[in-house]
Design a protein around this motif. Structure first.
Motif, PDB file in Angstrom:
ATOM      1  N   TYR A 148       0.840  -1.196   0.000  1.00 58.46           N
ATOM      2  CA  TYR A 148       0.000   0.000   0.000  1.00 58.46           C
ATOM      3  C   TYR A 148       0.875   1.247   0.000  1.00 58.46           C
ATOM      4  CZ  TYR A 148       1.039   0.646   4.977  1.00 58.46           C
ATOM      5  OH  TYR A 148       1.670   0.841   6.185  1.00 58.46           O
ATOM      6  N   TYR A 150       0.418   6.009  -0.221  1.00 63.58           N
ATOM      7  CA  TYR A 150      -0.452   7.184  -0.197  1.00 63.58           C
ATOM      8  C   TYR A 150      -0.109   8.081  -1.383  1.00 63.58           C
ATOM      9  CZ  TYR A 150      -1.881   5.882   4.526  1.00 63.58           C
ATOM     10  OH  TYR A 150      -2.392   5.211   5.605  1.00 63.58           O
ATOM     11  N   ASN A 156      -7.861  11.741   0.168  1.00 63.63           N
ATOM     12  CA  ASN A 156      -7.757  10.422   0.770  1.00 63.63           C
ATOM     13  C   ASN A 156      -6.917   9.574  -0.181  1.00 63.63           C
ATOM     14  OD1 ASN A 156      -8.022   7.923   1.928  1.00 63.63           O
ATOM     15  ND2 ASN A 156     -10.210   8.114   2.339  1.00 63.63           N
ATOM     16  N   GLY A 157      -5.621   9.594   0.056  1.00 65.68           N
ATOM     17  CA  GLY A 157      -4.714   8.987  -0.904  1.00 65.68           C
ATOM     18  C   GLY A 157      -4.354   7.548  -0.626  1.00 65.68           C
ATOM     19  N   PHE A 158      -4.990   6.894   0.376  1.00 67.63           N
ATOM     20  CA  PHE A 158      -4.642   5.517   0.685  1.00 67.63           C
ATOM     21  C   PHE A 158      -4.981   4.606  -0.495  1.00 67.63           C
ATOM     22  CE2 PHE A 158      -5.678   1.266   2.258  1.00 67.63           C
ATOM     23  CZ  PHE A 158      -4.481   0.936   2.883  1.00 67.63           C
ATOM     24  N   ASN A 186      -7.997   2.601  -5.068  1.00 70.99           N
ATOM     25  CA  ASN A 186      -8.011   3.762  -4.189  1.00 70.99           C
ATOM     26  C   ASN A 186      -9.371   3.792  -3.492  1.00 70.99           C
ATOM     27  OD1 ASN A 186      -8.562   6.519  -3.256  1.00 70.99           O
ATOM     28  ND2 ASN A 186      -6.636   7.050  -4.256  1.00 70.99           N
ATOM     29  N   ASN A 223       6.554   2.301   0.506  1.00 66.80           N
ATOM     30  CA  ASN A 223       5.414   3.187   0.767  1.00 66.80           C
ATOM     31  C   ASN A 223       5.819   4.508   1.409  1.00 66.80           C
ATOM     32  OD1 ASN A 223       5.884   2.304   3.394  1.00 66.80           O
ATOM     33  ND2 ASN A 223       4.162   0.878   3.395  1.00 66.80           N
ATOM     34  N   SER A 226       6.326   6.229  -1.977  1.00 64.52           N
ATOM     35  CA  SER A 226       5.324   5.922  -3.012  1.00 64.52           C
ATOM     36  C   SER A 226       6.011   5.525  -4.321  1.00 64.52           C
ATOM     37  CB  SER A 226       4.396   7.124  -3.246  1.00 64.52           C
ATOM     38  OG  SER A 226       3.685   7.427  -2.070  1.00 64.52           O
TER      39      SER A 226
END
Length: 382
Positions: A148, A150, A156-158, A186, A223, A226
């Protein structure tokens, strides 16, 4: 004067050959065991993630016909928790456990083929979310690390990758060559998208559609940055992708010590060596992100037909994919390959750890032990 120029040119050419010829790249790194611990368990325990703030390992325990427990272990090997969460209860999941991983706060992510669940460290359910997918993947016999990140600039970038590294997500497709390697979800935007087209891999023009069951993505996600480090099972390149933009940052060539399958044209199931229905070919296996810009590729060398025939006669369940003797490690940084093949300690690398270390599940096929041994190996310059 002309002789002097010729001599200088010859020295320059020899220097370039030594510098760039793959066969002469010298290994400057070594793997040295710095720690070992035991887990008292009659069942196999595989550790795949680490929460450094609390020095905890996360993994799963094979309970044979009983399924898999989610297992948490201290650095000394003490089992903190081990529980099977598959079932019909309100806090359980019904489908296959595909991926496991710690959140940045130390909670536990669980990914099934259609749900993402978040548990606390006592396996009390905190969140359950259904996600959309353009294809279901059901892993059997194990779980992969949860990947995962962000996306920057989004409310809400998760975001997470739905198909695990090493999963055969093209199996059964009539022609995978027009597909993408990874599917991304996403949750905040309730959106899915795909990245990394097969058509952009360096071996694309040689790939035959018959490879659908043996061609798959091999990747890891950093992560904190990213950033995606991606290759495939049959490949000679690691591609670094910025997951904020999905743009390629760099393409790093791989020079394997031995990877005969990539020399075929076309590369097909027929061209890969096999024993009856068992593939004997070489495959890229895992990528590990290390510190200081380093990364490591683990690949499996090809096993000769005659050697496999002798092995299978002694042990009908033998497969060279599970034999550490055929596993090799290659180190890279952002500029390129740093080493030739490095032998791996007798066992299975399960994850990278802070400080350029690797966790290795130590396995001795000649001795049946009533505990599980792990070793931590330091990667350092010789």
């Amino acid at each position: 004067m002309n002789q002097h120029k010729k001599k200088f040119a010859l020295i320059h050419i020899l220097f370039l050959i030594i510098l760039f010829w793959p066969g002469l790249v010298l290994s400057q790194f070594k793997l040295e065991k710095v720690k070992e611990f035991k887990i008292n368990s009659f069942y196999q325990v595989d550790l795949i993630d680490y929460f450094s703030k609390e020095s905890l390992f996360l993994g799963y325990t094979h309970k044979l016909s009983k399924g898999m427990d989610i297992t948490m272990v201290k650095e000394n090997g003490e089992i903190v928790l081990s529980k099977n969460m598959k079932g019909e209860g309100p806090e359980q999941y019904r489908a296959t456990l595909n991926c496991l991983g710690f959140s940045e706060k130390g909670d536990i992510w669980v990914l099934t083929p259609h749900q993402l669940l978040l548990y606390d460290q006592k396996l009390k359910l905190k969140e359950r979310t259904r996600y959309e997918s353009r294809g279901r993947i059901y892993l059997g016999g194990g779980a992969a690390p949860f990947s995962y990140f962000y996306r920057k600039g989004e409310f809400n970038g998760f975001t997470f990758i739905t198909n695990p590294s090493g999963a055969r997500n093209f199996a059964g497709l009539p022609d995978f060559r027009g597909k993408n390697l990874l599917q991304v979800s996403n949750l905040g935007e309730n959106a899915i998208y795909e990245i990394a087209p097969v058509a952009e891999r360096p071996q694309f023009e040689y790939l035959d559609k018959s490879l659908e069951a043996v061609y798959f993505p091999v990747y890891t996600v950093d992560n904190t940055q990213s950033r995606l480090y991606l290759t495939t099972s049959l490949d000679n390149e690691v591609t670094v992708i910025d997951l904020n933009t999905n743009k390629v940052e760099s393409q790093i060539n791989i020079t394997h010590g031995e990877f005969k399958s990539l020399e075929n044209n076309p590369i097909s199931r027929e061209s890969l060596p096999s024993y009856e229905h068992i593939t004997l070919a070489a495959f890229n296996h895992k990528i590990f992100k290390l510190d200081d810009g380093l990364m490591a590729l683990e690949y499996i060398r090809e096993i000769p037909y005659g050697t496999y025939e002798k092995k299978i006669a002694d042990n009908p369940k033998y497969h060279h994919f599970r034999d550490p003797e055929y596993h090799r490690l290659i180190l890279f940084d952002q500029s390129g390959q740093l080493t030739n093949d490095l032998a791996i300690p007798y066992g299975k690398i399960t994850m990278s750890l802070p400080g350029n270390r690797l966790l290795v599940k130590l396995e001795n096929p000649d001795i049946e032990e009533d505990f599980i041994r792990y070793g931590i190996f330091q990667i350092s310059k010789e």
